[in-house]
Design a protein around this motif. Structure first.
Motif, PDB file in Angstrom:
ATOM      1  N   LEU A   7      41.241  42.969  33.883  1.00 48.10           N
ATOM      2  CA  LEU A   7      40.085  43.275  33.049  1.00 48.10           C
ATOM      3  C   LEU A   7      39.261  42.009  32.788  1.00 48.10           C
ATOM      4  O   LEU A   7      38.033  42.044  32.833  1.00 48.10           O
ATOM      5  CB  LEU A   7      40.519  43.912  31.727  1.00 48.10           C
ATOM      6  N   LYS A   8      39.927  40.896  32.560  1.00 49.32           N
ATOM      7  CA  LYS A   8      39.217  39.635  32.367  1.00 49.32           C
ATOM      8  C   LYS A   8      38.418  39.271  33.623  1.00 49.32           C
ATOM      9  O   LYS A   8      37.260  38.853  33.533  1.00 49.32           O
ATOM     10  CB  LYS A   8      40.195  38.518  32.011  1.00 49.32           C
ATOM     11  N   THR A   9      39.024  39.446  34.788  1.00 45.87           N
ATOM     12  CA  THR A   9      38.313  39.187  36.044  1.00 45.87           C
ATOM     13  C   THR A   9      37.100  40.091  36.159  1.00 45.87           C
ATOM     14  O   THR A   9      36.000  39.649  36.511  1.00 45.87           O
ATOM     15  CB  THR A   9      39.249  39.393  37.249  1.00 45.87           C
ATOM     16  N   TRP A  10      37.267  41.372  35.844  1.00 54.93           N
ATOM     17  CA  TRP A  10      36.150  42.314  35.926  1.00 54.93           C
ATOM     18  C   TRP A  10      35.039  41.924  34.946  1.00 54.93           C
ATOM     19  O   TRP A  10      33.862  41.939  35.305  1.00 54.93           O
ATOM     20  CB  TRP A  10      36.612  43.742  35.649  1.00 54.93           C
ATOM     21  N   VAL A  34      36.188  36.901  45.788  1.00 56.72           N
ATOM     22  CA  VAL A  34      36.510  36.043  46.928  1.00 56.72           C
ATOM     23  C   VAL A  34      35.235  35.780  47.732  1.00 56.72           C
ATOM     24  O   VAL A  34      34.252  36.518  47.629  1.00 56.72           O
ATOM     25  CB  VAL A  34      37.610  36.664  47.820  1.00 56.72           C
ATOM     26  N   ALA A  35      35.259  34.730  48.546  1.00 62.28           N
ATOM     27  CA  ALA A  35      34.072  34.320  49.302  1.00 62.28           C
ATOM     28  C   ALA A  35      33.570  35.409  50.251  1.00 62.28           C
ATOM     29  O   ALA A  35      32.366  35.538  50.463  1.00 62.28           O
ATOM     30  CB  ALA A  35      34.363  33.040  50.082  1.00 62.28           C
ATOM     31  N   THR A  96      24.201  54.344  33.140  1.00 63.08           N
ATOM     32  CA  THR A  96      25.653  54.414  33.007  1.00 63.08           C
ATOM     33  C   THR A  96      26.224  54.688  34.399  1.00 63.08           C
ATOM     34  O   THR A  96      25.567  55.286  35.244  1.00 63.08           O
ATOM     35  CB  THR A  96      26.105  55.514  32.029  1.00 63.08           C
ATOM     36  N   GLY A  97      27.419  54.232  34.612  1.00 64.49           N
ATOM     37  CA  GLY A  97      28.019  54.446  35.919  1.00 64.49           C
ATOM     38  C   GLY A  97      29.487  54.093  35.926  1.00 64.49           C
ATOM     39  O   GLY A  97      30.090  53.801  34.893  1.00 64.49           O
ATOM     40  N   GLU A  98      30.031  54.136  37.110  1.00 67.74           N
ATOM     41  CA  GLU A  98      31.423  53.782  37.333  1.00 67.74           C
ATOM     42  C   GLU A  98      31.492  52.871  38.543  1.00 67.74           C
ATOM     43  O   GLU A  98      30.652  52.958  39.450  1.00 67.74           O
ATOM     44  CB  GLU A  98      32.267  55.031  37.580  1.00 67.74           C
ATOM     45  N   SER A  99      32.453  52.016  38.552  1.00 64.94           N
ATOM     46  CA  SER A  99      32.680  51.139  39.691  1.00 64.94           C
ATOM     47  C   SER A  99      34.158  51.128  40.034  1.00 64.94           C
ATOM     48  O   SER A  99      35.015  51.232  39.159  1.00 64.94           O
ATOM     49  CB  SER A  99      32.233  49.708  39.381  1.00 64.94           C
ATOM     50  N   PHE A 100      34.406  50.981  41.313  1.00 64.71           N
ATOM     51  CA  PHE A 100      35.754  50.824  41.836  1.00 64.71           C
ATOM     52  C   PHE A 100      35.891  49.376  42.283  1.00 64.71           C
ATOM     53  O   PHE A 100      34.980  48.826  42.898  1.00 64.71           O
ATOM     54  CB  PHE A 100      35.962  51.757  43.039  1.00 64.71           C
ATOM     55  N   GLY A 101      36.985  48.764  41.940  1.00 66.08           N
ATOM     56  CA  GLY A 101      37.243  47.406  42.389  1.00 66.08           C
ATOM     57  C   GLY A 101      38.619  47.297  43.010  1.00 66.08           C
ATOM     58  O   GLY A 101      39.557  47.982  42.595  1.00 66.08           O
ATOM     59  N   ARG A 102      38.720  46.468  44.032  1.00 61.80           N
ATOM     60  CA  ARG A 102      40.016  46.180  44.657  1.00 61.80           C
ATOM     61  C   ARG A 102      40.261  44.687  44.523  1.00 61.80           C
ATOM     62  O   ARG A 102      39.400  43.869  44.842  1.00 61.80           O
ATOM     63  CB  ARG A 102      40.021  46.600  46.126  1.00 61.80           C
ATOM     64  N   PHE A 103      41.432  44.333  44.009  1.00 62.60           N
ATOM     65  CA  PHE A 103      41.795  42.954  43.732  1.00 62.60           C
ATOM     66  C   PHE A 103      42.658  42.383  44.852  1.00 62.60           C
ATOM     67  O   PHE A 103      43.526  43.070  45.388  1.00 62.60           O
ATOM     68  CB  PHE A 103      42.568  42.856  42.411  1.00 62.60           C
ATOM     69  N   GLY A 104      42.416  41.128  45.199  1.00 59.50           N
ATOM     70  CA  GLY A 104      43.209  40.448  46.207  1.00 59.50           C
ATOM     71  C   GLY A 104      44.436  39.798  45.617  1.00 59.50           C
ATOM     72  O   GLY A 104      44.688  39.863  44.410  1.00 59.50           O
ATOM     73  N   ASP A 105      45.199  39.129  46.474  1.00 57.51           N
ATOM     74  CA  ASP A 105      46.433  38.485  46.054  1.00 57.51           C
ATOM     75  C   ASP A 105      46.219  37.427  44.982  1.00 57.51           C
ATOM     76  O   ASP A 105      47.104  37.194  44.159  1.00 57.51           O
ATOM     77  CB  ASP A 105      47.135  37.847  47.258  1.00 57.51           C
ATOM     78  N   ASP A 106      45.057  36.778  44.975  1.00 54.82           N
ATOM     79  CA  ASP A 106      44.803  35.736  43.971  1.00 54.82           C
ATOM     80  C   ASP A 106      44.195  36.286  42.683  1.00 54.82           C
ATOM     81  O   ASP A 106      43.852  35.532  41.789  1.00 54.82           O
ATOM     82  CB  ASP A 106      43.927  34.625  44.552  1.00 54.82           C
ATOM     83  N   GLY A 107      44.035  37.614  42.601  1.00 52.73           N
ATOM     84  CA  GLY A 107      43.526  38.238  41.380  1.00 52.73           C
ATOM     85  C   GLY A 107      42.032  38.437  41.348  1.00 52.73           C
ATOM     86  O   GLY A 107      41.521  39.128  40.457  1.00 52.73           O
ATOM     87  N   ARG A 108      41.308  37.864  42.316  1.00 53.45           N
ATOM     88  CA  ARG A 108      39.863  38.060  42.352  1.00 53.45           C
ATOM     89  C   ARG A 108      39.527  39.334  43.132  1.00 53.45           C
ATOM     90  O   ARG A 108      40.313  39.828  43.931  1.00 53.45           O
ATOM     91  CB  ARG A 108      39.164  36.859  42.987  1.00 53.45           C
ATOM     92  N   LEU A 109      38.333  39.824  42.894  1.00 53.87           N
ATOM     93  CA  LEU A 109      37.876  41.028  43.571  1.00 53.87           C
ATOM     94  C   LEU A 109      37.594  40.752  45.048  1.00 53.87           C
ATOM     95  O   LEU A 109      36.947  39.758  45.381  1.00 53.87           O
ATOM     96  CB  LEU A 109      36.599  41.554  42.919  1.00 53.87           C
ATOM     97  N   VAL A 110      38.074  41.646  45.903  1.00 50.64           N
ATOM     98  CA  VAL A 110      37.732  41.600  47.320  1.00 50.64           C
ATOM     99  C   VAL A 110      36.699  42.676  47.641  1.00 50.64           C
ATOM    100  O   VAL A 110      36.013  42.602  48.657  1.00 50.64           O
ATOM    101  CB  VAL A 110      38.968  41.740  48.233  1.00 50.64           C
TER     102      VAL A 110
END
Length: 123
Positions: A7-10, A34-35, A96-110
Motif C-alpha cells: 500500500l505504501k508503494t502504491w 521498476v525501470a 473515480t476508478g480502479e487500478s490493478f497493480g502487479r508487484f515485482g520481487d523488489d516490491g515495486r510495481l512492474v
C-alpha cells in the motif's frame, strides 16, 4: 512483503501523478515502479519509467492540479486492486476508478492498469 508495504508503494506511485515538480515525480517513480514497468489505461499504453513520466506530465497539462486519493486496497499473490478518486485542482471529485497493480520481487510495481471513464478536458 505485507499489505502495508505494498500500500505504501502504491501511495508513492499515486503521489507521482499529482501536481509536483519533475524531480520529485522522478524520485517517487524510482521508488515505486521498476525501470521497465508497463502502464495501461483506457486511452494509452506505455512501457518504461520515462514513458510513464511523460504520460503523467500529459495528464497534469490536460488537467492541472489533478491528484488522487486511494479509497480501498485488496492484495494477494503480489497483485493489488485499488479503488481511487481523482480530484481536480480545486479539490472536487473529478474521476473515480480502479487500478490493478502487479508487484515485482523488489516490491515495486512492474505493471499498473487503470480502469475508468475518460474525462473530457476542463476549460
Amino acid at each position: 512483503m505485507n499489505d502495508e508495504a505494498r500500500l505504501k508503494t502504491w501511495n508513492t506511485y499515486q503521489a507521482a501523478w499529482g501536481p509536483i515538480d519533475e524531480d520529485e515525480r522522478l524520485r517517487l517513480l524510482e521508488q515505486s515502479v521498476v525501470a521497465d514497468c508497463v502502464y495501461t489505461d483506457p486511452g494509452s499504453q506505455v512501457e518504461g519509467r520515462d514513458a510513464l513520466m511523460a504520460r503523467i506530465v500529459q495528464t497534469q497539462l490536460k488537467f492541472p492540479g489533478a491528484h488522487f486519493r486511494n479509497d480501498s486496497f485488496l492484495e494477494h499473490h503480489d497483485q493489488g486492486l485499488f479503488r481511487w478518486t481523482m480530484y481536480d485542482g480545486a479539490g472536487r471529485v473529478f474521476v473515480t476508478g480502479e487500478s490493478f497493480g502487479r508487484f515485482g520481487d523488489d516490491g515495486r510495481l512492474v505493471q499498473a492498469t487503470g480502469f475508468f471513464e475518460v474525462p473530457a478536458a476542463k476549460s
